[in-house]
Enzyme design. Structure first.
Site, short mmCIF file in Angstrom:
data_model
loop_
_atom_site.label_atom_id
_atom_site.label_comp_id
_atom_site.label_asym_id
_atom_site.label_seq_id
_atom_site.Cartn_x
_atom_site.Cartn_y
_atom_site.Cartn_z
CG ASP A 64 -0.13 -0.32 2.48
OD1 ASP A 64 -0.68 -0.60 3.72
OD2 ASP A 64 0.92 -0.09 2.49
CG HIS A 125 -5.82 -1.43 8.61
ND1 HIS A 125 -5.84 -0.35 9.54
CD2 HIS A 125 -4.49 -1.55 8.55
CE1 HIS A 125 -4.59 0.10 9.77
NE2 HIS A 125 -3.76 -0.62 9.08
CD GLU A 130 -8.52 1.99 7.52
OE1 GLU A 130 -8.36 1.23 8.51
OE2 GLU A 130 -8.35 2.92 7.97
C1 GLP Z 1 -0.40 0.71 8.39
C2 GLP Z 1 0.08 -0.25 7.22
C3 GLP Z 1 -0.28 -1.75 7.63
C4 GLP Z 1 0.32 -2.04 8.85
C5 GLP Z 1 -0.49 -1.33 9.91
C6 GLP Z 1 0.10 -1.44 11.45
O1 GLP Z 1 -1.76 1.05 8.45
N1 GLP Z 1 -0.98 0.15 6.29
O2 GLP Z 1 0.29 -2.32 6.49
O3 GLP Z 1 0.17 -3.48 9.04
O4 GLP Z 1 -0.31 0.10 9.81
O5 GLP Z 1 1.22 -0.94 11.53
P1 GLP Z 1 2.09 -1.14 12.97
O6 GLP Z 1 2.75 -2.31 12.49
O7 GLP Z 1 3.15 0.02 13.04
O8 GLP Z 1 1.15 -1.27 14.16
#
Ligand code: GLP
Length: 227
Positions: A64, A125, A130
């Site tokens: 993404d 998500h 989402e």
């Molecule tokens: C973001 C990314 C996701 C990721 C999520 C969790 O939104 N688009 O790919 O898995 O956040 O992030 P974190 O690992 O910082 O909790």
């Protein structure tokens, strides 16, 4: 391997990626961003600098990215800084959803995803799918939920995080032959339990992964798919 710490989680995921590359030197990898995979990328970068990993034929696909952000704040830059620039990957084998209007066709044209590493957002998500995202969804643009923007605030300092993003869809992710979802910290325990012990629901997009035969869920808080 029994995983109890973030470092052990990072090492286990990095080992799975390294084994995938060793087994299939031209594999297609789906790669996440966020805080969770940083330890994994640190290890993969070290092993690559030591010449233990050959990325010359590997194809990498970002899950993404944000829309309308300065390049320095893009996930493409995040992956370049945390991984790509420490490897011998061919620049022509680095792909991200903002580079084309048909990311799914591009992925298919490259032979499809062999392994996709995922994190999980606090609201369930995956990538930027989402809550409310349809099961039958391919790469698409989306508005980000306030909780997601808040969770990613650290990357934007005092600026407001972006409102829009482009993401691989649920079907894009499920088309991957292997999926490794990683989650770290007690704060993610409830959403991981909801995703994999609760019903499949649009409200928890990670729950769509329950249908995937090649799914592994690795955490540092003792969750296991089989128990
Ligand atoms: C973001 C990314 C996701 C990721 C999520 C969790 O939104 N688009 O790919 O898995 O956040 O992030 P974190 O690992 O910082 O909790």
């Amino acid at each position: 391997m029994h995983i109890e710490t973030y470092d052990q989680l990072s090492e286990q995921v990095a080992t799975l990626v390294a084994q995938q590359i060793a087994t299939e030197p031209d594999c297609c990898l789906g790669l996440p961003t966020g805080q969770t995979p940083i330890g994994t990328y640190k290890l993969l970068s070290t092993w690559s600098r030591e010449g233990r990993l050959n990325w010359s034929k590997v194809r990498c696909f970002a899950l993404d990215d944000y829309l309308d952000v300065p390049p320095a704040l893009s996930f493409h830059t995040f992956l370049s800084e945390h991984l790509y620039q420490h490897t011998n990957i061919d620049a022509g084998n680095i792909f991200h959803p903002g580079m084309t209007d048909n990311y799914d066709a591009l992925i298919e044209g490259q032979g499809g995803l062999d392994m996709t590493v995922l994190g999980i957002g606090g609201n369930g998500h995956i990538a930027f799918n989402e809550p409310g995202t349809q099961f039958l969804s391919w790469t698409h643009c989306t508005w980000l939920e306030d909780s997601t923007r808040k969770a990613n605030q650290a990357s934007f300092g005092t600026s407001r995080p972006p409102q829009k993003a482009v993401t691989m869809g649920v079907k894009t992710i499920l088309s991957s032959r292997r999926i490794v979802l990683m989650a770290s910290g007690e704060k993610k325990k409830a959403i991981v339990e909801a995703a994999f012990r609760g019903p499949v629901s649009r409200q928890v997009p990670a729950s769509y992964l329950q249908a995937h035969e090649g799914l592994e869920v690795l955490t540092d808080f003792g969750f296991s798919l089989t128990r």
